[in-house]
Enzyme design. Structure first.
Site, PDB file in Angstrom:
ATOM      1  N   ASP A  39       0.842  -1.200   0.000  1.00  0.00           N
ATOM      2  CA  ASP A  39       0.000   0.000   0.000  1.00  0.00           C
ATOM      3  C   ASP A  39       0.872   1.241   0.000  1.00  0.00           C
ATOM      4  OD1 ASP A  39      -2.711   1.392   0.489  1.00  0.00           O
ATOM      5  OD2 ASP A  39      -1.416   2.186   2.067  1.00  0.00           O
ATOM      6  N   TYR A  77       2.854  10.354   0.349  1.00  0.00           N
ATOM      7  CA  TYR A  77       4.005   9.893   1.123  1.00  0.00           C
ATOM      8  C   TYR A  77       5.307  10.404   0.497  1.00  0.00           C
ATOM      9  CZ  TYR A  77       0.517   6.593   2.959  1.00  0.00           C
ATOM     10  OH  TYR A  77      -0.607   6.027   3.517  1.00  0.00           O
ATOM     11  N   LYS A  81      -3.480   5.750  -3.549  1.00  0.00           N
ATOM     12  CA  LYS A  81      -4.555   6.641  -3.105  1.00  0.00           C
ATOM     13  C   LYS A  81      -4.700   7.844  -4.032  1.00  0.00           C
ATOM     14  CE  LYS A  81      -3.518   5.145   1.571  1.00  0.00           C
ATOM     15  NZ  LYS A  81      -2.211   4.508   1.315  1.00  0.00           N
ATOM     16  N   GLY A  93       3.861   3.896  16.061  1.00  0.00           N
ATOM     17  CA  GLY A  93       5.147   3.394  16.541  1.00  0.00           C
ATOM     18  C   GLY A  93       5.253   3.152  18.027  1.00  0.00           C
ATOM     19  N   ILE A  94       4.364   3.729  18.828  1.00  0.00           N
ATOM     20  CA  ILE A  94       4.457   3.603  20.277  1.00  0.00           C
ATOM     21  C   ILE A  94       4.299   2.150  20.733  1.00  0.00           C
ATOM     22  CG2 ILE A  94       1.992   4.057  20.656  1.00  0.00           C
ATOM     23  CD1 ILE A  94       4.848   5.338  22.909  1.00  0.00           C
ATOM     24  N   ALA A 151       5.502  -0.337  19.101  1.00  0.00           N
ATOM     25  CA  ALA A 151       6.609  -1.113  18.535  1.00  0.00           C
ATOM     26  C   ALA A 151       7.951  -0.583  19.013  1.00  0.00           C
ATOM     27  CB  ALA A 151       6.538  -1.084  17.009  1.00  0.00           C
TER      28      ALA A 151
END
Length: 336
Positions: free
Chosen positions: A46, A51, A77, A239-240, A242
Site C-alpha cells: 500500500d 508519502y 490513493k 510506533g508507540i 513497537a
C-alpha cells in the site's frame, strides 16, 4: 468484490515510512526493506502520492518492477496530485505538521475532483512503473487534515473521486476502491450513502490496542452489515506499540505512555511480544481483511512476520480484558 477475495494474505506492507516520514531514509535502506518484505512472502503493498510527494511510490515501484505483476496486489490513493514544480512554502498538513518534511520537494495539489482523481492515478502509475492498480483509496477526507472544512472535501470526493473510482471498478480497470483515512466519520458517512458503495476501507490508527472503542461501536457494525472489509493501517499507533515514541504522528502524551507500559508489562508476564499482541488484536475483528504495518528497516519486516505467526496464549487475552485494557466488546483471538 470483497477485499478478502482480492488480498493475498493477512499481512501487507504500508509504505508511508518510505516517503521519509519523520526521518530521511537512505535509498539503499528503503530498497532493502521492500526486498525483505518480498522475501518474507508479503504480496500486498500500500502506498500513496502523499508519502513524501511521490517518493514512496518511486521507491516501491523501483523494487516491484523486477517482480511478476500478477504475483502481488498494489493499492495507492487519490486526493493528492504531485506537481512538477517545487514547493516554496511550508506545506500545511493540519494536525500532521511536518510529517514528510524530508520527502521530495514537489508541490502537492490537494484535490478530490474527477479530473484530479484521473491525474492522480496517471501520476501514480508512472511513478510505480506499472500498467495497473488493484485497489484505490480516497485519501484523507477527514477532520485531521481539514478541520471543520472536512465535509466540503467529502462532498468534493463524493461527486468526483467516488464516481470515477466506481466507474473504473465497473469497467474492470481496478478491482476495488474505498476510503483511506485516520478517522471513522468519513467512512460512516460513505456507508450511509445510496450511491455506489465502496468495497472496503483502510482505517489507520483507529483499530489498535490503544484506540478501538469508537470504530467498534459505530463503524464496524455498519461495515459488517454491508459486507465491507477493513484494512488496518497503523496497527502500532504510529510506533508507540513497537518501541517508538510517536502516537498519532506526534510525541506520545503521558497517559498513552502509561497505558503502553501496562500493555507491555502484561505481555512480558505471558512472554508475548507487544508486536504480536498488536497485530493479532487488529486482525481478530471479523471485518479485518489485512493489517499493513510500515517499516524502514529489513529487520522490522522479519519482526512483523514473526509477530503475526507467534503463538499467543489465550490467558493473555483474557487477562488483557480483565485488566480493562481492551473494550469488553472487542473480538479477541482464540475467542478469549
Amino acid at each position: 468484490m470483497s477485499l478478502k477475495d482480492i488480498l493475498p494474505g493477512r499481512l501487507g506492507f504500508g509504505t508511508a515510512p518510505l516517503g521519509n516520514m519523520f526521518r530521511a531514509i537512505p535509498d539503499d535502506e528503503a530498497r532493502a526493506t521492500v526486498e525483505a518484505a518480498w522475501d518474507h512472502g508479503i504480496r500486498f503493498y500500500d502506498t500513496a502520492p502523499f508519502y513524501g510527494a511521490g517518493l514512496a511510490e518511486e521507491r516501491l515501484g523501483e523494487v516491484l518492477a523486477g517482480k511478476p505483476r500478477d504475483e502481488y496486489v498494489l493499492s495507492t490513493k487519490v486526493g493528492r496530485v504531485v506537481l512538477d514544480e517545487h514547493e516554496t512554502d511550508v506545506p500545511d498538513f493540519g494536525e500532521k505538521g511536518g510529517l514528510f518534511e524530508h520527502g521530495n520537494p514537489n508541490r502537492i495539489l490537494h484535490e478530490w475532483t474527477a479530473d484530479a482523481t484521473e491525474r492522480s492515478i496517471e501520476g501514480s502509475l508512472k511513478r510505480l512503473g506499472t500498467d495497473r492498480l488493484d485497489i484505490v483509496w480516497v485519501h484523507d477526507i477527514a477532520q485531521d487534515f481539514h478541520g471543520d472544512a472536512w465535509l466540503q472535501k467529502f462532498e468534493e470526493a463524493r461527486t468526483g473521486a467516488f464516481r470515477v473510482l466506481s466507474r473504473l471498478r465497473d469497467e474492470g480497470v481496478i478491482k476495488a476502491w474505498g476510503l483511506g483515512v485516520n478517522k471513522t466519520e468519513p467512512i460512516e458517512l460513505t456507508l450511509a450513502l445510496d450511491e455506489p458503495q465502496p468495497d472496503g476501507f483502510l482505517l489507520a490508527g483507529r483499530y489498535t490496542l490503544l484506540d478501538h472503542e469508537h470504530a467498534l461501536t459505530r463503524l464496524l457494525p455498519m461495515a459488517q452489515e454491508q459486507g465491507v472489509d477493513m484494512v488496518v493501517g497503523g496497527p502500532y499507533s504510529s510506533g508507540i506499540l513497537a518501541g517508538g515514541t510517536h502516537f498519532e504522528y506526534q510525541q506520545a502524551p503521558a497517559e498513552i505512555v502509561e497505558r503502553v507500559g501496562k500493555l507491555k508489562a502484561l505481555a512480558e508476564k505471558h512472554a508475548v511480544s507487544i508486536k504480536a499482541a498488536a497485530l493479532q488484536f487488529s486482525l481478530a475483528h471479523p471485518a479485518s481483511a489485512a493489517v499493513i504495518p510500515g517499516a524502514t528497516r529489513p529487520s522490522r519486516i522479519a519482526e512483523d512476520t514473526a509477530a503475526l505467526n507467534e503463538t499467543v496464549p489465550a490467558t493473555f487475552w483474557t487477562d488483557l480484558r480483565a485488566a480493562g485494557l481492551v473494550s469488553p466488546a472487542a473480538p479477541l483471538p482464540n475467542n478469549a
